[in-house]
Design a protein around this motif. Sequence first.
Motif, PDB file in Angstrom:
ATOM      1  N   THR A 104       0.924  -1.141  -0.042  1.00 64.06           N
ATOM      2  CA  THR A 104       0.043   0.036   0.285  1.00 64.06           C
ATOM      3  C   THR A 104       0.964   1.187   0.067  1.00 64.06           C
ATOM      4  O   THR A 104       0.553   2.243  -0.729  1.00 64.06           O
ATOM      5  CB  THR A 104      -1.085  -0.210   1.284  1.00 64.06           C
ATOM      6  N   ASP A 105       1.868   1.293   0.799  1.00 65.78           N
ATOM      7  CA  ASP A 105       2.915   2.522   0.756  1.00 65.78           C
ATOM      8  C   ASP A 105       3.473   2.702  -0.622  1.00 65.78           C
ATOM      9  O   ASP A 105       3.380   3.825  -0.830  1.00 65.78           O
ATOM     10  CB  ASP A 105       3.886   2.174   1.903  1.00 65.78           C
ATOM     11  N   ASP A 106       3.654   1.556  -1.130  1.00 71.23           N
ATOM     12  CA  ASP A 106       4.363   1.686  -2.558  1.00 71.23           C
ATOM     13  C   ASP A 106       3.421   2.106  -3.774  1.00 71.23           C
ATOM     14  O   ASP A 106       3.609   3.317  -4.212  1.00 71.23           O
ATOM     15  CB  ASP A 106       4.857   0.048  -2.965  1.00 71.23           C
ATOM     16  N   ALA A 107       1.992   1.967  -3.431  1.00 70.81           N
ATOM     17  CA  ALA A 107       1.150   2.160  -4.499  1.00 70.81           C
ATOM     18  C   ALA A 107       0.599   3.640  -4.349  1.00 70.81           C
ATOM     19  O   ALA A 107       0.312   4.456  -5.058  1.00 70.81           O
ATOM     20  CB  ALA A 107       0.024   1.353  -4.375  1.00 70.81           C
ATOM     21  N   LEU A 108       0.595   4.037  -2.902  1.00 69.24           N
ATOM     22  CA  LEU A 108       0.119   5.389  -2.674  1.00 69.24           C
ATOM     23  C   LEU A 108       0.812   6.568  -3.229  1.00 69.24           C
ATOM     24  O   LEU A 108       0.286   7.654  -3.436  1.00 69.24           O
ATOM     25  CB  LEU A 108       0.177   5.808  -0.912  1.00 69.24           C
ATOM     26  N   ALA A 109       2.042   6.395  -3.727  1.00 66.10           N
ATOM     27  CA  ALA A 109       2.895   7.445  -4.296  1.00 66.10           C
ATOM     28  C   ALA A 109       2.122   7.663  -5.596  1.00 66.10           C
ATOM     29  O   ALA A 109       2.267   8.925  -5.886  1.00 66.10           O
ATOM     30  CB  ALA A 109       4.101   6.637  -4.671  1.00 66.10           C
ATOM     31  N   SER A 110       1.511   6.924  -6.048  1.00 66.17           N
ATOM     32  CA  SER A 110       0.776   7.319  -7.462  1.00 66.17           C
ATOM     33  C   SER A 110      -0.713   8.057  -7.217  1.00 66.17           C
ATOM     34  O   SER A 110      -1.375   8.640  -8.154  1.00 66.17           O
ATOM     35  CB  SER A 110       0.347   6.029  -8.261  1.00 66.17           C
ATOM     36  N   TRP A 166      -1.201  -3.308  -7.658  1.00 61.81           N
ATOM     37  CA  TRP A 166      -1.146  -3.355  -6.178  1.00 61.81           C
ATOM     38  C   TRP A 166      -1.927  -4.762  -5.596  1.00 61.81           C
ATOM     39  O   TRP A 166      -1.656  -5.544  -4.518  1.00 61.81           O
ATOM     40  CB  TRP A 166      -1.868  -2.067  -5.729  1.00 61.81           C
ATOM     41  N   VAL A 167      -2.960  -5.064  -6.157  1.00 59.42           N
ATOM     42  CA  VAL A 167      -3.981  -6.231  -5.764  1.00 59.42           C
ATOM     43  C   VAL A 167      -3.104  -7.507  -5.988  1.00 59.42           C
ATOM     44  O   VAL A 167      -3.070  -8.212  -5.182  1.00 59.42           O
ATOM     45  CB  VAL A 167      -5.207  -6.042  -6.345  1.00 59.42           C
ATOM     46  N   ARG A 208      -5.165   3.132 -12.706  1.00 55.60           N
ATOM     47  CA  ARG A 208      -5.722   1.883 -12.476  1.00 55.60           C
ATOM     48  C   ARG A 208      -5.103   0.724 -12.714  1.00 55.60           C
ATOM     49  O   ARG A 208      -5.134  -0.503 -11.889  1.00 55.60           O
ATOM     50  CB  ARG A 208      -7.208   1.613 -13.397  1.00 55.60           C
ATOM     51  N   GLN A 209      -4.042   0.840 -13.404  1.00 57.16           N
ATOM     52  CA  GLN A 209      -2.928  -0.069 -13.560  1.00 57.16           C
ATOM     53  C   GLN A 209      -2.355  -0.475 -12.125  1.00 57.16           C
ATOM     54  O   GLN A 209      -2.054  -1.682 -11.847  1.00 57.16           O
ATOM     55  CB  GLN A 209      -1.935  -0.097 -14.770  1.00 57.16           C
ATOM     56  N   VAL A 210      -2.033   0.765 -11.659  1.00 59.72           N
ATOM     57  CA  VAL A 210      -1.147   0.602 -10.357  1.00 59.72           C
ATOM     58  C   VAL A 210      -2.165  -0.038  -9.336  1.00 59.72           C
ATOM     59  O   VAL A 210      -1.643  -0.874  -8.631  1.00 59.72           O
ATOM     60  CB  VAL A 210      -0.958   2.076  -9.843  1.00 59.72           C
TER      61      VAL A 210
END
Length: 286
Positions: free
Chosen positions: A212-218, A273-274, A267-269
């Motif tokens: 989640t931390d990684d994806a939140l950057a986007s 992430w999922v 949306r790809q992020v």
Amino acid sequence: MLAALLTVFVAAVGLGFLWLATQLQEARTQIDDQRQQIDDQQQRLDEQQEMIDRKEQFGAAMNDLYATVDPLVGLPYATIVPWYRVEDLADRAWIHRRNPAALDQEVADLQRLTSEISAHSAAVTAQAASNASGTAWEATLDSLGRGWVSTVFEDATPCGATALACVSGAEPFTVHVRADSRTDPTMTDWIRTGAAYHEYAHVLQFTNPQPTDDALASFGGDVETMADCYALTFLDGWSLDHKVAIDAYSYYEVNVGYGYTCDANQRQVIRDWVGRLGVTHQVVGG
């Protein structure tokens, strides 16, 4: 002459007795030394066997842990199995491999962790199974959450004055929903379904902190627009803007979410992430 011979004979006999006594003493000493060596060897063997027993007990405890974890592999909630704690216990067991008393403690700690995981799994599943509101909220969350997510309707939620629902880090498997959302005329089951997707995204965020931390950057660090994007990505036809009919001539304009519709890259992020979420089978102590 005879006296001299007798003197020599007596001296020889005395020397003979002295030699014999010396030999007997040396024999006794050798026997005592051999007995001590045998005792020392037996003690070392006992200590080695004790260490082997403790290592086998730790191995059995680790097998029990894996037997508890394996049915959970694939669930999208990484935090239910704290692998960092398992790795720490394996490291400590290696450090204490020659210390039976310390190994006893590692075995007890590993068994305690296994019990915690098992109890958590049983408690969450039982709580989720007890819900039976028959609402779109619960039907959606039961389907998405695989039985792990509970829906709680409350007149006064911890969500704040305007939020329909919320999830907290203290209770990541519980979605608190405003009770009046079940009868609110501005809402439909379609809106409730989309809102449930949004809240389920928060469940995933809390239970998978690193991805989640990684994806939140986007998403500029905004967990809410990220949760909106989860619903927009995985619920076909979902939008943040809705019209709810009042009668044949009028309708409510209902805006759900936080006002931002994510783009294709975001949306790809979310999809990526999922794909990183969930409990995995990890080998520790290697």
